[in-house]
Write a protein that holds these residues in place. Structure first.
Motif, PDB file in Angstrom:
ATOM      1  N   ASN A 187       0.831  -1.212   0.000  1.00 52.03           N
ATOM      2  CA  ASN A 187       0.000   0.000   0.000  1.00 52.03           C
ATOM      3  C   ASN A 187       0.864   1.261   0.000  1.00 52.03           C
ATOM      4  O   ASN A 187       0.576   2.221  -0.727  1.00 52.03           O
ATOM      5  N   SER A 188       1.896   1.256   0.818  1.00 47.83           N
ATOM      6  CA  SER A 188       2.773   2.432   0.877  1.00 47.83           C
ATOM      7  C   SER A 188       3.499   2.631  -0.444  1.00 47.83           C
ATOM      8  O   SER A 188       3.658   3.761  -0.921  1.00 47.83           O
ATOM      9  N   LEU A 189       3.939   1.530  -1.044  1.00 51.28           N
ATOM     10  CA  LEU A 189       4.642   1.634  -2.319  1.00 51.28           C
ATOM     11  C   LEU A 189       3.717   2.192  -3.395  1.00 51.28           C
ATOM     12  O   LEU A 189       4.122   3.056  -4.192  1.00 51.28           O
ATOM     13  N   ALA A 190       2.492   1.726  -3.433  1.00 49.04           N
ATOM     14  CA  ALA A 190       1.537   2.237  -4.418  1.00 49.04           C
ATOM     15  C   ALA A 190       1.310   3.735  -4.227  1.00 49.04           C
ATOM     16  O   ALA A 190       1.239   4.496  -5.206  1.00 49.04           O
ATOM     17  N   ALA A 191       1.211   4.161  -2.970  1.00 47.12           N
ATOM     18  CA  ALA A 191       1.008   5.590  -2.688  1.00 47.12           C
ATOM     19  C   ALA A 191       2.228   6.407  -3.104  1.00 47.12           C
ATOM     20  O   ALA A 191       2.094   7.501  -3.676  1.00 47.12           O
ATOM     21  N   LEU A 192       3.416   5.883  -2.803  1.00 43.99           N
ATOM     22  CA  LEU A 192       4.643   6.595  -3.171  1.00 43.99           C
ATOM     23  C   LEU A 192       4.781   6.720  -4.681  1.00 43.99           C
ATOM     24  O   LEU A 192       5.107   7.790  -5.208  1.00 43.99           O
ATOM     25  N   LEU A 193       4.552   5.620  -5.388  1.00 44.60           N
ATOM     26  CA  LEU A 193       4.671   5.658  -6.846  1.00 44.60           C
ATOM     27  C   LEU A 193       3.618   6.577  -7.453  1.00 44.60           C
ATOM     28  O   LEU A 193       3.892   7.300  -8.418  1.00 44.60           O
ATOM     29  N   GLY A 194       2.420   6.566  -6.891  1.00 47.55           N
ATOM     30  CA  GLY A 194       1.358   7.414  -7.413  1.00 47.55           C
ATOM     31  C   GLY A 194       1.640   8.894  -7.257  1.00 47.55           C
ATOM     32  O   GLY A 194       1.235   9.707  -8.095  1.00 47.55           O
TER      33      GLY A 194
END
Length: 940
Positions: free
Chosen positions: A783-790
């Motif tokens: 979830n954190s990775l998706a938020a960071l990439l987004g």
């Protein structure tokens, strides 16, 4: 309106929407937001997009072949890179069993090419001895004799009246239309420079120009005779006028889009700004304008209609029908057989072929392959080889360094943790800080620190959004004076208003006849002293200015009104934040960055921005994650939230326990002057003073070290200087009135590393890497990775791609050199007194850039990375269409896999050397250009 008219209106609206998509997205220059220059083509694969865009805009897709050959000569591209790229291309045989496409292209890429054109061919033959020798003449005749004459290529049918009229009459109506249209646009969008407002400006662009040109006393130039009559005669809407003009020029509905596109792209900068202000009127710095692209077109096409009629006098028929026909006076364009033969001869010579080897059936397939290997195709392959060498020099040393680390061992509690923006300019600042004090840990987060806010500072006339452009802030926060500081605040505001009124009156007066003359004579002598000081002693001038400001404008102690006391909206925004909202933002940023344990007693967050003098592109150096503005308020706001006791309690209940003795401090780093400011230091607990003083001293020394590393790229800086002297040098650059390069901004960007700091700590990355803190071991669901990439992915990609395109074609994708730029209307720059609005980046900002697509390296596994990527349609588009390059660094093994053609390929085990030096200075000292990665052993 009947059904036919409704259908035509819908067709026109759709055609204009499609045409507008090709216009530059740049808004007013005061808030410069980096973006993909080819946003209209982002749905296409990169290689297809740059080719299509080059056809539409007449631009370059890559660096030139000559530039790539220079890079090959100096070793930036190596032979093995070319071989690897060619091996990945489709296989084809030219001469079965004897010559493959790959072998032919390899030879042509590795051997020097002679530039032969219709203009220099005779010279090359007669003066340079191109055909000297019997074998050379035989080879040339073998090429020439086998060529078949191609059908004559007819000139392209004009897409707009100007092109047809120019072909028929030699008159360029744009030369008359554009100066008028530029003035109209400039005064319409003006934000404070113009003394006289455009009449009826509040009613829109068409109404304003209509009123201006309908007024009596208009002096019409020869080609625009009748323009006043044309505007007075039309009483309908702008849409109706556009449709009437399309019918007047006999443009079929199927070609409306092409026609409108051509007209808009004749002045893409101004048309783009009008469209941007129509879509986002809040971008206007001070005065919103009722912008409309349809109205812009109505004015433009009226000018075109009148100019075309006047320019066509003496020609057969009417301009309205004849402009699309090819002029009989233009001979067909035909490439001579002789030039083609010479180019084939050059290729054969480089391949070592003889006339005999091209006999029989061997010639035609060979000719087809050689002529298909165009300059564009050659540059495409060179570009891939150029990027491959970059990948090898980043990924292999990074893997080698990672495999030497033991990340399972417990870490001691740091003395302090400093969270910087992910900006690649902060890489050297972080390294300098860790080099000076290894017990300090640095981290990287998007510079708005997860706090999207509409912020109004104490001296600001209105609030501004401080967040990525893809995010809409829902909360408003105000900076207010401390209790007891109200009197100081009122005194400051009173003096600021008086000074502003005086400056405004002086500025307006200088443009009047009497006061202008008096002011030039009377005040000119006094103005000469500060002018010369700003040029000859800029740092001293800056010191004097700040001292005067401090003496005359007292600064009250302030705080942020961030606590929600009412649910009543302010301009559609919630005032402040509730406890739950604060906790969500603090927790979100800490979790995404892996800062959920081992907190130090002092955590400093440094937003960033840039301050320079006489620099219209100053905002382009500010924080992209803050919407092209400065990130100091975000850092200050986050620290205030994180220090709130109720926020701590809320986070602890959610499993994120921040120690009671941890204190957050917000701050700001100026990437131009290297100034560091820390906020609300009066609130720091007494027990934290020792850590605070240590961090402040380390930051003071680090900014000098950072300035020293930055100075190595400035040719005006002395080669062998101390950090203190380098700091004085960059401070002077930020205050210099005539400095075209106050800083190089993002010119070195090339990489983005998303992972734990331990993976890059101690590595010299040459200010080329965006560094995003992330710990995959604390992010089981990605979830954190998706938020960071987004959040970070589009921002970093936008920066990288704008620099790429502004470098490969600086005149058409960029804004050319700064030297002739003049600010117009406080919204942009023009060349001289009247030109198209120059969009993109000036040459002085990109001249040291290496045009490679962003290489994003994520410390995770391929499966987990693609899970996170696919949660964002925008990130997926950037990855799958190859606008960015993607690689993974395995958190356990350190293996590297590169994403190519829809799958991850594990990097081969051949190593690229990772040099070791004791300090950064030892590695960069005395060097001007980009440097490879190195390990700094002084950082533990």
């Amino acid at each position: 309106m009947n059904q036919v008219q409704k259908t035509q209106a819908n067709t026109l609206t759709a055609a204009l929407a499609h045409a507008a998509h090709l216009l530059p997205m740049q808004g007013p220059i005061g808030v410069f937001i980096h973006h993909n220059t080819l946003h209209a083509f982002q749905h296409l694969p990169f290689e297809t997009a740059v080719l299509e865009a080059s056809k539409v805009f007449g631009t370059a897709a890559y660096m030139s072949e000559a530039q790539f050959r220079k890079e090959l000569q100096r070793g930036r591209i190596q032979e093995e890179d070319i071989e690897a790229v060619l091996a990945a291309e489709p296989y084809a045989e030219v001469w079965p069993g004897k010559l493959t496409r790959s072998a032919l292209r390899r030879s042509l890429m590795l051997t020097p090419k002679r530039l032969l054109t219709a203009q220099n061919l005779d010279w090359a033959i007669e003066e340079e001895g191109l055909l000297a020798g019997e074998s050379a003449r035989s080879l040339f005749l073998a090429c020439e004799s086998r060529l078949v004459a191609e059908a004559a290529v007819q000139p392209v049918t004009p897409t707009r009246p100007r092109d047809g009229i120019l072909a028929w009459t030699g008159t360029d109506i744009d030369e008359v239309i554009h100066p008028w249209l530029i003035r109209f646009c400039s005064v319409f969008v003006d934000q404070g420079l113009s003394d006289w407002a455009l009449p009826n400006r509040d009613e829109g662009f068409y109404a304003a120009v209509h009123a201006l040109l309908s007024a009596p006393g208009l002096l019409e130039p020869e080609l625009l005779v009748g323009i006043q009559r044309a505007f007075r005669a039309h009483q309908g809407t702008p849409e109706e006028l556009v449709r009437e003009t399309l019918e007047h020029f006999s443009v079929p509905e199927a070609q409306w889009e092409a026609f409108l596109t051509a007209e808009l792209l004749a002045l893409p900068g101004w048309a783009g700004l009008i469209y941007r202000l129509e879509e986002q009127p809040e971008l206007a710095p001070y005065t919103p304008v009722k912008a409309s692209l349809m109205e812009y077109l109505a004015v433009r096409l009226t000018l075109v209609k009148v100019a075309a009629k006047n320019a066509w006098r003496g020609q057969p028929g009417a301009a309205s029908t004849q402009w699309r026909k090819i002029s009989p006076d233009l001979p067909p364009q035909k490439q001579t057989l002789r030039l083609r033969a010479a180019q084939l001869f050059d290729a054969a010579s480089r391949l070592g072929l003889s006339a005999a080897s091209l006999s029989g059936d061997a010639f035609e397939p060979w000719r087809t392959e050689v002529e298909a290997f165009s300059e564009h195709e050659c540059c495409r392959l060179f570009h891939l080889a150029y990027e491959r060498r970059h990948e090898q020099e980043i990924l292999k040393p990074l893997r080698q360094h990672r495999r030497t680390l033991d990340l399972s061992a417990p870490r001691p509690r740091p003395v302090a943790q400093v969270v910087f923006c992910i900006d690649e300019r902060e890489e050297s600042m972080r390294r300098a800080l860790e080099e000076l004090d290894p017990e300090i840990e640095t981290l990287g987060a998007a510079g708005f620190f997860g706090v999207a806010v509409h912020f109004q500072g104490l001296d600001d006339a209105h609030g501004v959004p401080l967040c990525p452009v893809v995010v809409q802030p829902q909360h408003a926060v105000f900076e207010v004076p401390h209790e007891g500081e109200q009197e100081t605040h009122l005194l400051r505001q009173s003096r600021r208003r008086r000074w502003a009124a005086l400056a405004h009156a002086a500025s307006r007066g200088s443009r009047t006849l009497v006061r202008g003359v008096v002011g030039s004579v009377g005040w000119g002598v006094f103005a000469l002293v500060p002018l010369l000081t700003r040029v000859l002693a800029p740092r001293t001038a800056g010191k004097v200015r700040r001292r005067l400001e401090n003496a005359l404008l007292p600064t009250p102690l302030t705080e942020l009104a961030l606590l929600r006391e009412s649910e009543e909206l302010i301009h559609g925004l919630l005032p402040g934040f509730s406890v739950d909202e604060k906790a969500a933002r603090v927790g979100g940023m800490l979790r995404a960055g892996g800062l959920t344990r081992n907190h130090s007693r002092l955590i400093v967050l440094l937003g960033h921005g840039s301050t320079s003098l006489n620099n219209p592109h100053e905002s382009a150096h500010d924080c992209g994650a803050c919407g092209g503005r400065r990130g100091g308020p975000n850092a200050r706001l986050f620290a205030a939230m994180a220090n709130h006791p109720q926020v701590r309690e809320k986070l602890a209940s959610e499993g994120l326990a921040i120690p009671e003795d941890t204190w957050f401090v917000g701050g700001y780093h100026d990437t131009c002057s290297d100034e560091v400011l820390l906020f609300d230091t009066d609130k720091i607990p007494t027990g934290h003073q020792s850590e605070f003083e240590r961090v402040r001293a380390s930051l003071e020394a680090a900014r000098a070290g950072n300035a020293l590393e930055r100075s190595r790229r400035f040719e005006a800086a002395e080669g062998d200087v101390t950090p203190e002297a380098a700091l004085r040098h960059v401070q002077a650059r930020s205050e210099h009135l005539a400095e075209p390069r106050p800083e190089y901004g993002h010119a070195t960007n090339a990489v983005c590393v998303v992972g734990r700091r331990a993976v890059t700590r101690g590595l010299f990355l040459d200010r080329r890497a965006f560094l995003v803190s992330y710990d995959s071991t604390q992010d089981e669901l990605n979830n954190s990775l998706a938020a960071l990439l987004g959040a970070a992915g589009p921002v970093c990609a936008g920066i990288n791609l704008e620099y790429y395109f502004s470098f490969v074609d600086n005149e058409r994708y960029g804004s050319g050199t700064k030297l002739p730029h003049n600010v117009t209307g406080l919204v942009g720059v023009m060349n001289g007194h009247a030109s198209d609005l120059r969009t993109g980046l000036p040459w002085q900002m990109v001249e040291v850039h290496e045009p490679v697509r962003l290489l994003m390296v994520v410390e995770t596994t391929p499966e987990r990375l693609m899970d996170a990527v696919r949660r964002s349609a925008l990130v997926t588009e950037l990855v799958e269409n190859r606008w960015i390059r993607l690689a993974t660094l395995d958190p356990e093994s350190g293996d590297v896999a590169l994403y190519q053609n829809g799958q991850f390929i594990v990097l081969d085990e051949r190593e690229t050397p990772l040099p070791e030096v004791t300090s950064s200075v030892e590695w960069f000292g005395g060097k001007l250009h980009h440097l490879p990665m190195a390990k700094i052993t002084g950082i533990k």
